[in-house]
Design a protein around this motif. Structure first.
Motif, short mmCIF file in Angstrom:
data_model
loop_
_atom_site.label_atom_id
_atom_site.label_comp_id
_atom_site.label_asym_id
_atom_site.label_seq_id
_atom_site.Cartn_x
_atom_site.Cartn_y
_atom_site.Cartn_z
N GLY A 11 0.82 -1.21 0.00
CA GLY A 11 0.00 0.00 0.00
C GLY A 11 0.85 1.27 0.00
N PHE A 12 0.28 2.36 -0.50
CA PHE A 12 0.97 3.64 -0.63
C PHE A 12 0.33 4.68 0.27
CE2 PHE A 12 1.73 1.46 -4.57
CZ PHE A 12 3.05 1.76 -4.86
N VAL A 13 1.13 5.66 0.69
CA VAL A 13 0.60 6.80 1.44
C VAL A 13 1.30 8.06 0.92
CG1 VAL A 13 2.26 6.51 3.34
CG2 VAL A 13 0.15 7.77 3.73
N LEU A 14 0.51 9.10 0.70
CA LEU A 14 1.04 10.40 0.30
C LEU A 14 0.83 11.35 1.47
CD1 LEU A 14 2.24 12.30 -1.85
CD2 LEU A 14 -0.11 12.74 -2.62
N LEU A 15 1.91 11.84 2.04
CA LEU A 15 1.85 12.73 3.18
C LEU A 15 2.19 14.15 2.76
CD1 LEU A 15 3.87 10.48 5.65
CD2 LEU A 15 1.39 10.69 5.51
N GLY A 16 1.55 15.11 3.38
CA GLY A 16 1.85 16.51 3.13
C GLY A 16 1.70 17.29 4.42
N ALA A 17 2.60 18.23 4.64
CA ALA A 17 2.54 19.06 5.84
C ALA A 17 2.97 20.49 5.49
CB ALA A 17 3.47 18.49 6.91
N PRO A 18 2.23 21.50 5.97
CA PRO A 18 2.67 22.87 5.76
C PRO A 18 3.92 23.15 6.60
CG PRO A 18 0.79 22.82 7.23
CD PRO A 18 1.02 21.41 6.76
N PHE A 19 4.75 24.08 6.15
CA PHE A 19 5.96 24.37 6.92
C PHE A 19 6.12 25.87 7.13
CE2 PHE A 19 10.47 24.58 7.87
CZ PHE A 19 10.55 23.60 8.83
N MET A 20 6.45 26.64 6.09
CA MET A 20 6.58 28.10 6.15
C MET A 20 7.53 28.60 7.23
SD MET A 20 4.90 29.50 3.67
CE MET A 20 4.55 31.18 4.09
N ASP A 21 8.71 28.05 7.30
CA ASP A 21 9.70 28.52 8.26
C ASP A 21 11.07 28.07 7.79
OD1 ASP A 21 10.86 29.66 10.47
OD2 ASP A 21 9.70 28.52 11.93
N GLY A 22 12.09 28.56 8.39
CA GLY A 22 13.43 28.11 8.07
C GLY A 22 13.77 26.86 8.85
N VAL A 23 14.59 26.00 8.26
CA VAL A 23 15.09 24.81 8.95
C VAL A 23 16.27 25.27 9.78
CG1 VAL A 23 16.16 22.54 8.66
CG2 VAL A 23 14.32 23.26 7.12
N HIS A 24 16.22 25.03 11.08
CA HIS A 24 17.30 25.48 11.96
C HIS A 24 17.70 24.36 12.91
CE1 HIS A 24 14.00 25.94 14.71
NE2 HIS A 24 13.57 27.01 14.10
N GLY A 25 18.41 23.39 12.36
CA GLY A 25 18.82 22.24 13.14
C GLY A 25 19.99 22.53 14.06
N CYS A 26 20.01 21.83 15.17
CA CYS A 26 21.11 21.97 16.12
C CYS A 26 21.27 20.65 16.88
CB CYS A 26 20.85 23.12 17.06
SG CYS A 26 22.27 23.55 18.07
#
Length: 119
Positions: A11-26
């Motif tokens: 089976g398949f799944v298509l996921l989507g999520a809004p983001f609208m921000d910078g990626v700031h990993g630490c």
């Protein structure tokens, strides 16, 4: 994990999520569903990621936060991939089955994704 449990093998799944921000990993940034964060959550649930796409960019994201929406930007700016300032995060995954991935019955060609997509 619930989605992965509900999917039948193959089976398949298509996921989507809004983001609208910078990626700031630490060192990383995972639980606002960054491109890498959504990938890791999906893989941890036992699904195989087939495709991911995160359109946007610094100017488009910043402009969106200021009320400057699609009329202000070219299609290339809106749809171009961005690992640092995506406006949305999309991912296609499947639940592996014995025998691996096969095309759908009757399909005479392989499906491809848009030029902005990347695996």
């Amino acid at each position: 994990r619930t989605i992965a449990r509900m999917l039948l093998p193959g089976g398949f799944v298509l996921l989507g999520a809004p983001f609208m921000d910078g990626v700031h990993g630490c060192p990383d940034d995972y639980f606002r569903y960054t491109p890498e964060g959504l990938r890791r959550v999906t893989q941890a649930a036992g699904l195989e990621v087939l495709w991911s796409y995160s359109p946007g960019g610094e100017a488009v994201t910043g402009g969106g936060l200021l009320g400057m929406y699609t009329a202000y930007w070219s299609p290339e700016a809106i749809l171009g991939p961005s690992d640092t300032h995506p406006t949305n995060v999309f991912l296609l995954a499947w639940k592996p089955r014995k025998g691996g991935f096969r095309r759908w019955r009757g399909a005479s060609y392989n499906y491809t994704f848009g030029e902005y997509a990347h695996a």
